[in-house]
Scaffold this motif. Sequence first.
Motif, PDB file in Angstrom:
ATOM      1  N   ILE A   1      -5.907  27.599  22.807  1.00 33.63           N
ATOM      2  CA  ILE A   1      -7.287  27.311  23.202  1.00 33.63           C
ATOM      3  C   ILE A   1      -7.743  28.320  24.253  1.00 33.63           C
ATOM      4  O   ILE A   1      -8.864  28.854  24.181  1.00 33.63           O
ATOM      5  CB  ILE A   1      -7.397  25.878  23.748  1.00 33.63           C
ATOM      6  CG1 ILE A   1      -7.176  24.858  22.629  1.00 33.63           C
ATOM      7  CG2 ILE A   1      -8.761  25.651  24.402  1.00 33.63           C
ATOM      8  CD1 ILE A   1      -7.104  23.420  23.101  1.00 33.63           C
ATOM      9  N   ALA A   2      -6.875  28.600  25.216  1.00 34.97           N
ATOM     10  CA  ALA A   2      -7.224  29.570  26.268  1.00 34.97           C
ATOM     11  C   ALA A   2      -7.501  30.947  25.682  1.00 34.97           C
ATOM     12  O   ALA A   2      -8.437  31.640  26.102  1.00 34.97           O
ATOM     13  CB  ALA A   2      -6.092  29.631  27.298  1.00 34.97           C
ATOM     14  N   ARG A   3      -6.688  31.370  24.715  1.00 37.12           N
ATOM     15  CA  ARG A   3      -6.882  32.693  24.116  1.00 37.12           C
ATOM     16  C   ARG A   3      -8.198  32.770  23.357  1.00 37.12           C
ATOM     17  O   ARG A   3      -8.941  33.747  23.476  1.00 37.12           O
ATOM     18  CB  ARG A   3      -5.711  33.016  23.183  1.00 37.12           C
ATOM     19  CG  ARG A   3      -4.423  33.364  23.900  1.00 37.12           C
ATOM     20  CD  ARG A   3      -3.399  33.940  22.942  1.00 37.12           C
ATOM     21  NE  ARG A   3      -2.942  32.958  21.960  1.00 37.12           N
ATOM     22  CZ  ARG A   3      -1.922  32.122  22.154  1.00 37.12           C
ATOM     23  NH1 ARG A   3      -1.263  32.135  23.301  1.00 37.12           N
ATOM     24  NH2 ARG A   3      -1.557  31.275  21.214  1.00 37.12           N
ATOM     25  N   THR A   4      -8.504  31.741  22.584  1.00 34.28           N
ATOM     26  CA  THR A   4      -9.718  31.770  21.766  1.00 34.28           C
ATOM     27  C   THR A   4     -10.979  31.713  22.607  1.00 34.28           C
ATOM     28  O   THR A   4     -11.943  32.453  22.374  1.00 34.28           O
ATOM     29  CB  THR A   4      -9.716  30.593  20.771  1.00 34.28           C
ATOM     30  OG1 THR A   4      -8.549  30.663  19.956  1.00 34.28           O
ATOM     31  CG2 THR A   4     -10.959  30.625  19.894  1.00 34.28           C
ATOM     32  N   LEU A   5     -10.996  30.810  23.581  1.00 40.87           N
ATOM     33  CA  LEU A   5     -12.203  30.581  24.375  1.00 40.87           C
ATOM     34  C   LEU A   5     -12.203  31.362  25.678  1.00 40.87           C
ATOM     35  O   LEU A   5     -13.129  31.222  26.476  1.00 40.87           O
ATOM     36  CB  LEU A   5     -12.342  29.080  24.677  1.00 40.87           C
ATOM     37  CG  LEU A   5     -12.416  28.156  23.452  1.00 40.87           C
ATOM     38  CD1 LEU A   5     -12.571  26.701  23.903  1.00 40.87           C
ATOM     39  CD2 LEU A   5     -13.570  28.550  22.533  1.00 40.87           C
ATOM     40  N   GLN A   6     -11.159  32.194  25.883  1.00 42.64           N
ATOM     41  CA  GLN A   6     -11.012  32.954  27.129  1.00 42.64           C
ATOM     42  C   GLN A   6     -11.167  32.022  28.336  1.00 42.64           C
ATOM     43  O   GLN A   6     -11.928  32.282  29.279  1.00 42.64           O
ATOM     44  CB  GLN A   6     -12.017  34.096  27.191  1.00 42.64           C
ATOM     45  CG  GLN A   6     -11.779  35.158  26.116  1.00 42.64           C
ATOM     46  CD  GLN A   6     -12.663  36.366  26.281  1.00 42.64           C
ATOM     47  OE1 GLN A   6     -13.722  36.312  26.894  1.00 42.64           O
ATOM     48  NE2 GLN A   6     -12.228  37.497  25.721  1.00 42.64           N
ATOM     49  N   ALA A   7     -10.429  30.911  28.271  1.00 46.65           N
ATOM     50  CA  ALA A   7     -10.548  29.868  29.282  1.00 46.65           C
ATOM     51  C   ALA A   7      -9.643  30.155  30.474  1.00 46.65           C
ATOM     52  O   ALA A   7      -8.560  30.716  30.325  1.00 46.65           O
ATOM     53  CB  ALA A   7     -10.176  28.514  28.667  1.00 46.65           C
ATOM     54  N   SER A   8     -10.093  29.731  31.643  1.00 44.21           N
ATOM     55  CA  SER A   8      -9.281  29.833  32.847  1.00 44.21           C
ATOM     56  C   SER A   8      -8.297  28.673  32.910  1.00 44.21           C
ATOM     57  O   SER A   8      -8.353  27.737  32.102  1.00 44.21           O
ATOM     58  CB  SER A   8     -10.178  29.800  34.088  1.00 44.21           C
ATOM     59  OG  SER A   8     -10.778  28.513  34.217  1.00 44.21           O
ATOM     60  N   PHE A   9      -7.406  28.724  33.899  1.00 49.40           N
ATOM     61  CA  PHE A   9      -6.432  27.643  34.059  1.00 49.40           C
ATOM     62  C   PHE A   9      -7.122  26.319  34.368  1.00 49.40           C
ATOM     63  O   PHE A   9      -6.735  25.273  33.859  1.00 49.40           O
ATOM     64  CB  PHE A   9      -5.447  28.006  35.177  1.00 49.40           C
ATOM     65  CG  PHE A   9      -4.376  26.973  35.394  1.00 49.40           C
ATOM     66  CD1 PHE A   9      -3.588  26.526  34.343  1.00 49.40           C
ATOM     67  CD2 PHE A   9      -4.149  26.451  36.653  1.00 49.40           C
ATOM     68  CE1 PHE A   9      -2.591  25.573  34.545  1.00 49.40           C
ATOM     69  CE2 PHE A   9      -3.152  25.512  36.867  1.00 49.40           C
ATOM     70  CZ  PHE A   9      -2.374  25.069  35.813  1.00 49.40           C
ATOM     71  N   SER A  10      -8.159  26.351  35.199  1.00 48.98           N
ATOM     72  CA  SER A  10      -8.873  25.105  35.507  1.00 48.98           C
ATOM     73  C   SER A  10      -9.550  24.549  34.264  1.00 48.98           C
ATOM     74  O   SER A  10      -9.601  23.330  34.057  1.00 48.98           O
ATOM     75  CB  SER A  10      -9.906  25.334  36.620  1.00 48.98           C
ATOM     76  OG  SER A  10     -10.893  26.272  36.214  1.00 48.98           O
ATOM     77  N   ASP A  11     -10.078  25.433  33.392  1.00 43.35           N
ATOM     78  CA  ASP A  11     -10.661  24.978  32.129  1.00 43.35           C
ATOM     79  C   ASP A  11      -9.609  24.273  31.275  1.00 43.35           C
ATOM     80  O   ASP A  11      -9.866  23.226  30.675  1.00 43.35           O
ATOM     81  CB  ASP A  11     -11.241  26.152  31.336  1.00 43.35           C
ATOM     82  CG  ASP A  11     -12.458  26.759  32.001  1.00 43.35           C
ATOM     83  OD1 ASP A  11     -13.188  26.016  32.682  1.00 43.35           O
ATOM     84  OD2 ASP A  11     -12.658  27.975  31.856  1.00 43.35           O
ATOM     85  N   VAL A  12      -8.415  24.861  31.231  1.00 47.16           N
ATOM     86  CA  VAL A  12      -7.334  24.279  30.437  1.00 47.16           C
ATOM     87  C   VAL A  12      -6.903  22.934  31.010  1.00 47.16           C
ATOM     88  O   VAL A  12      -6.640  21.985  30.270  1.00 47.16           O
ATOM     89  CB  VAL A  12      -6.133  25.259  30.381  1.00 47.16           C
ATOM     90  CG1 VAL A  12      -4.893  24.564  29.852  1.00 47.16           C
ATOM     91  CG2 VAL A  12      -6.472  26.447  29.491  1.00 47.16           C
ATOM     92  N   GLU A  13      -6.837  22.834  32.341  1.00 47.17           N
ATOM     93  CA  GLU A  13      -6.498  21.551  32.957  1.00 47.17           C
ATOM     94  C   GLU A  13      -7.526  20.481  32.600  1.00 47.17           C
ATOM     95  O   GLU A  13      -7.182  19.317  32.375  1.00 47.17           O
ATOM     96  CB  GLU A  13      -6.415  21.703  34.466  1.00 47.17           C
ATOM     97  CG  GLU A  13      -5.165  22.416  34.955  1.00 47.17           C
ATOM     98  CD  GLU A  13      -5.083  22.425  36.464  1.00 47.17           C
ATOM     99  OE1 GLU A  13      -4.232  21.705  37.013  1.00 47.17           O
ATOM    100  OE2 GLU A  13      -5.872  23.149  37.094  1.00 47.17           O
ATOM    101  N   TRP A  14      -8.796  20.884  32.534  1.00 44.97           N
ATOM    102  CA  TRP A  14      -9.833  19.912  32.228  1.00 44.97           C
ATOM    103  C   TRP A  14      -9.777  19.441  30.774  1.00 44.97           C
ATOM    104  O   TRP A  14     -10.271  18.349  30.459  1.00 44.97           O
ATOM    105  CB  TRP A  14     -11.227  20.492  32.528  1.00 44.97           C
ATOM    106  CG  TRP A  14     -11.647  20.283  33.944  1.00 44.97           C
ATOM    107  CD1 TRP A  14     -11.860  21.239  34.886  1.00 44.97           C
ATOM    108  CD2 TRP A  14     -11.904  19.035  34.595  1.00 44.97           C
ATOM    109  NE1 TRP A  14     -12.229  20.664  36.082  1.00 44.97           N
ATOM    110  CE2 TRP A  14     -12.264  19.314  35.932  1.00 44.97           C
ATOM    111  CE3 TRP A  14     -11.864  17.705  34.172  1.00 44.97           C
ATOM    112  CZ2 TRP A  14     -12.573  18.302  36.845  1.00 44.97           C
ATOM    113  CZ3 TRP A  14     -12.172  16.702  35.084  1.00 44.97           C
ATOM    114  CH2 TRP A  14     -12.521  17.005  36.393  1.00 44.97           C
ATOM    115  N   VAL A  15      -9.187  20.234  29.892  1.00 46.55           N
ATOM    116  CA  VAL A  15      -9.005  19.771  28.510  1.00 46.55           C
ATOM    117  C   VAL A  15      -8.203  18.474  28.503  1.00 46.55           C
ATOM    118  O   VAL A  15      -8.474  17.548  27.733  1.00 46.55           O
ATOM    119  CB  VAL A  15      -8.297  20.841  27.658  1.00 46.55           C
ATOM    120  CG1 VAL A  15      -7.983  20.293  26.265  1.00 46.55           C
ATOM    121  CG2 VAL A  15      -9.169  22.089  27.526  1.00 46.55           C
ATOM    122  N   VAL A  16      -7.215  18.387  29.388  1.00 43.68           N
ATOM    123  CA  VAL A  16      -6.421  17.165  29.535  1.00 43.68           C
ATOM    124  C   VAL A  16      -7.122  16.163  30.444  1.00 43.68           C
ATOM    125  O   VAL A  16      -7.269  14.984  30.113  1.00 43.68           O
ATOM    126  CB  VAL A  16      -5.024  17.494  30.101  1.00 43.68           C
ATOM    127  CG1 VAL A  16      -4.229  16.222  30.351  1.00 43.68           C
ATOM    128  CG2 VAL A  16      -4.265  18.409  29.156  1.00 43.68           C
TER     129      VAL A  16
END
Length: 533
Positions: free
Chosen positions: A60-75
Amino acid sequence: MSISSQSNHPEHLAHLARPRRPGTEAPGRGTKNFILATASATCSLIVLDTNVVAVSLPAIARTLQASFSDVEWVVSAYMVAFASCLLPAGGLADRFGRKRMMLLGLGVFILASVGCGLAPTASFLNIARAIKGVGAAILLTAALAIIANTFHEGAERTRAWAIWGTCMGITTTIAPLVGGVITQWAGWRWIFLINVPICLILVTCARYAVTESRNPSNSRIDVIGSTLFGVALMLAMWTLIDIPTHGWDSLATWSRCFGAALLSALFVLHERATKHAMIDLALFRQPRFVGAVLGMFGYAACAQVMMTFLPLYLQNAFGMSAVKAGVSMLPFALAMIVGPYIGARLSARFHGSSSVLVAGLLLIGTGNLMVAAVTSFASYGLVAVGITVTGLGAGVMNGDTQKAIMACVPVHRTGMASGISTTTRFSAIVTAVGVLGAVLAYHTQSAFEAALPGGYAWRETLGRDFLTRLLAGDIAQALSHLDTAARTTMTALASQAFAAGFSAALTVAGTVALVVGATVWSLYRWQTKIERA
């Protein structure tokens, strides 16, 4: 992170089912077994959806160029919404009908799954995940209430909950592998989109089979309390997750922290004053109850949170594919299945929940510290031993945390106590994601900068967002602009830095588990002294 920890004692929401009243139910056409299968499949879908996501976070991070905080918010967006809505969702099911709310939950889940699967940005995905958490809360409370209302007593009820628990355990075990397979072979978006046909089948089954039931005399829902709690939890998580970005001393951090504290205080004042409180604060005057709740918090915060960070570590530090990371998590999941048998023996031998809670927390703390000690050796075998110990501890506490809480209160208060228990579990997971995520981010950056040559301007060479992309599992793309030699060197340094950060996070988790275990033991001894006095 998993809701399957309730599988051995799902009575935590059984209070949602009230005695049948003539004229309050629309008969369904399904057999009891078919209704059980439908409700169990619905709960399994929630477990699967919760646990498959962690393996897909780097993709998900690679596709959406998401930051770590973005990834944490997925959860966290999912968990915050889920934890905040469990209690009011149960009240809605009682008042408006369990079947109706189950169908509504499935509808919300379908729309949110489509939104997640088609999300063009990380922000869009996280909003859809929050909506999905609301749907999951509605689904879980309605499905458990339907089972409790269909199977009333005796061996039939015991058998129904055993089947339900088996479904939850199997789903929890296979979820990481399923997530890895879908992510690698079909793409992470299908982790969400696959829910659509499954939900449509469940809608058909529920409409056909389930008998409607409700409790017209159910007390009104504590809307103000639910809102205060939900917003306070959201602000607290927002504070923790964004600390790596804004720092501890920023205005944004302190204003959110102040807002969370203020709303929490207002929540406590409201719960003390209202006649329809979702939490009876008087329960916290009992040392045994406080110990049981702390045991639940330690279990969820220090063991279940492993389901979020372990896949990131396996893929970042070992360069594993999503499928291999899912397979590599099996020692943890399988140990959770064995753990309850150890817990049952401990409970029978020592005649009490305190020994089970303390033993479980001791295993969790020891396992986390074992993994923390070997992360730098780049040996999966050593890591597997540690996560197996942690999984055993989680399994020992699997269900016994709930039983310990329920044993502290009289029958007429079990509903409220179970609400506290369930909310504690998911609040602990969300808190741990924020706190351990901040520890992971800080120590990863420190280790990475310490490993670089003196004066190396990594922000200018690698990009200012490099560390957030590293933490999110996007090492390959973050370094793709470098030549081969530099890319190889930086990849090795970045992987080692992430391992160091993961070690620090697990050290904190392990220490907290041991401290909570000692506190629980002290509280139970205090309660014993009170009873003997």
